[in-house]
Design a protein around this motif. Structure first.
Motif, PDB file in Angstrom:
ATOM      1  N   ILE A 142       5.472   6.517  -3.915  1.00  0.00           N
ATOM      2  CA  ILE A 142       5.927   7.144  -2.669  1.00  0.00           C
ATOM      3  C   ILE A 142       5.224   6.497  -1.479  1.00  0.00           C
ATOM      4  CG2 ILE A 142       5.976   9.298  -1.345  1.00  0.00           C
ATOM      5  CD1 ILE A 142       6.278  10.769  -4.046  1.00  0.00           C
ATOM      6  N   GLY A 143       3.932   6.220  -1.621  1.00  0.00           N
ATOM      7  CA  GLY A 143       3.201   5.538  -0.560  1.00  0.00           C
ATOM      8  C   GLY A 143       3.750   4.153  -0.289  1.00  0.00           C
ATOM      9  N   GLU A 144       4.117   3.439  -1.341  1.00  0.00           N
ATOM     10  CA  GLU A 144       4.704   2.100  -1.170  1.00  0.00           C
ATOM     11  C   GLU A 144       6.043   2.175  -0.440  1.00  0.00           C
ATOM     12  OE1 GLU A 144       4.916   0.785  -5.166  1.00  0.00           O
ATOM     13  OE2 GLU A 144       2.759   0.359  -5.324  1.00  0.00           O
ATOM     14  N   LEU A 145       6.885   3.145  -0.808  1.00  0.00           N
ATOM     15  CA  LEU A 145       8.167   3.314  -0.129  1.00  0.00           C
ATOM     16  C   LEU A 145       7.970   3.668   1.336  1.00  0.00           C
ATOM     17  CD1 LEU A 145      10.065   5.312  -2.902  1.00  0.00           C
ATOM     18  CD2 LEU A 145      10.620   2.991  -2.127  1.00  0.00           C
ATOM     19  N   SER A 146       7.017   4.544   1.591  1.00  0.00           N
ATOM     20  CA  SER A 146       6.706   4.926   2.965  1.00  0.00           C
ATOM     21  C   SER A 146       6.339   3.709   3.797  1.00  0.00           C
ATOM     22  CB  SER A 146       5.567   5.952   2.979  1.00  0.00           C
ATOM     23  OG  SER A 146       5.089   6.179   4.288  1.00  0.00           O
ATOM     24  N   TRP A 147       5.504   2.828   3.231  1.00  0.00           N
ATOM     25  CA  TRP A 147       5.075   1.643   3.958  1.00  0.00           C
ATOM     26  C   TRP A 147       6.217   0.641   4.100  1.00  0.00           C
ATOM     27  CZ3 TRP A 147       1.618   0.743   7.305  1.00  0.00           C
ATOM     28  CH2 TRP A 147       1.292  -0.572   7.686  1.00  0.00           C
ATOM     29  N   GLN A 148       6.990   0.441   3.057  1.00  0.00           N
ATOM     30  CA  GLN A 148       8.103  -0.513   3.128  1.00  0.00           C
ATOM     31  C   GLN A 148       9.121  -0.108   4.179  1.00  0.00           C
ATOM     32  OE1 GLN A 148       9.677  -0.693  -0.867  1.00  0.00           O
ATOM     33  NE2 GLN A 148       7.767  -1.510  -1.709  1.00  0.00           N
ATOM     34  N   GLU A 149       9.401   1.190   4.242  1.00  0.00           N
ATOM     35  CA  GLU A 149      10.391   1.690   5.188  1.00  0.00           C
ATOM     36  C   GLU A 149       9.778   2.032   6.548  1.00  0.00           C
ATOM     37  OE1 GLU A 149      13.620   1.759   4.567  1.00  0.00           O
ATOM     38  OE2 GLU A 149      13.306   0.999   2.532  1.00  0.00           O
ATOM     39  N   GLN A 150       8.454   1.962   6.634  1.00  0.00           N
ATOM     40  CA  GLN A 150       7.734   2.307   7.871  1.00  0.00           C
ATOM     41  C   GLN A 150       8.075   3.727   8.331  1.00  0.00           C
ATOM     42  OE1 GLN A 150       5.402  -0.237   9.970  1.00  0.00           O
ATOM     43  NE2 GLN A 150       5.194  -0.092   7.731  1.00  0.00           N
ATOM     44  N   ILE A 151       8.054   4.642   7.367  1.00  0.00           N
ATOM     45  CA  ILE A 151       8.287   6.061   7.638  1.00  0.00           C
ATOM     46  C   ILE A 151       7.058   6.825   7.159  1.00  0.00           C
ATOM     47  CG2 ILE A 151       9.708   8.076   7.136  1.00  0.00           C
ATOM     48  CD1 ILE A 151      12.073   6.206   6.764  1.00  0.00           C
ATOM     49  N   PRO A 152       6.149   7.175   8.057  1.00  0.00           N
ATOM     50  CA  PRO A 152       4.910   7.861   7.660  1.00  0.00           C
ATOM     51  C   PRO A 152       5.187   9.266   7.137  1.00  0.00           C
ATOM     52  CG  PRO A 152       4.731   6.908   9.867  1.00  0.00           C
ATOM     53  CD  PRO A 152       6.182   6.875   9.483  1.00  0.00           C
ATOM     54  N   MET A 153       4.375   9.660   6.158  1.00  0.00           N
ATOM     55  CA  MET A 153       4.425  10.991   5.578  1.00  0.00           C
ATOM     56  C   MET A 153       3.003  11.500   5.416  1.00  0.00           C
ATOM     57  SD  MET A 153       7.363  10.170   2.764  1.00  0.00           S
ATOM     58  CE  MET A 153       9.019   9.755   3.351  1.00  0.00           C
TER      59      MET A 153
END
Length: 234
Positions: A142-153
């Motif tokens: 999930i952290g990798e997806l957040s960074w790839q998409e540049q959508i912080p959570m």
């Protein structure tokens, strides 16, 4: 009469699929309760969802959330020495231990442009940012997806404040499960312990201990034996 389960339950163990589904729900403004090796966590990304979590947890807004991090996010956002970067990799990659890294950060990074101001201000403490690294395959993805998409959570522990960590879905307060849009149940957390500890948190400005949590002795041994660093008490 039977009640309807209020959330989508994911428990197949398909990390890639479950991470993507959870990420999509979070991106749309939802709330997720997920398995971590250290303890179950509750995640969100919008002001409305974060406020709902805080109200349900009865958590003080003086206590920040942590941004859902990854090693690439740590490399890009945190301002730490080269020694500090080597320590982080030794602990989280070479020794496969979970570690919450507290350090100054690059406020002007474009990643933060996609955070609502309230969520950003609630995820930092002074000039530092807390990123939990290597907390399990699901959280890592999930952290990798957040960074790839540049959508912080952001996230915090899935428990009512001051009641200790929760290591299984059945132990989580029903009020927290009631606000979740998705729950990822992978059984009991790897580092379950009788003291209800969560992650170990280290301030990399001076290698001081913010919180002694799971795997502390093993983490401290890496600092000491491989880098000659004596962790300091706050």
């Amino acid at each position: 009469m039977a009640t309807t389960q209020p959330y989508l339950l994911l428990n197949s163990g398909d990390v890639a699929a479950d991470a993507q589904t959870t990420f999509d729900i979070l991106r749309a403004g939802g709330i997720a309760v997920i398995y971590l090796d250290v303890a179950y966590s509750i995640l969100a990304r919008t002001e409305a969802a974060v406020r709902k979590i805080y109200d349900t947890k009865r958590r003080s807004y003086s206590k920040p959330t942590g941004i859902v991090g990854s090693l690439p996010a740590h490399d890009a956002l945190h301002i730490v020495s080269e020694e500090g970067r080597r320590v982080v990799r030794a602990v989280t990659v070479e020794h496969d231990l979970p570690l919450a890294v507290v350090a100054p950060f690059r406020r002007d990074h474009p990643f933060f442009a996609n955070m609502e101001p309230f969520v950003f201000n609630n995820a930092i403490k002074g000039d530092t940012l807390n990123l939990l690294l290597n907390a399990g395959a699901l959280r890592n993805r999930i952290g990798e997806l957040s960074w790839q998409e540049q959508i912080p959570m952001v996230g915090s522990s899935a428990n009512v404040s001051l009641t200790g960590s929760r290591y299984a879905v059945e132990d989580i307060d029903p009020a927290l499960l009631a606000i979740a849009d998705v729950v990822v149940d992978y059984g009991r957390s790897r580092y379950e312990n009788p003291d209800r500890l969560s992650s170990t948190m280290i301030d990399f400005r001076d290698y001081s201990i913010v919180r002694k949590g799971v795997c502390f002795d093993a983490i401290e041994a890496v600092f000491r034996s491989e880098f000659g660093i004596a962790l300091k008490e706050k």
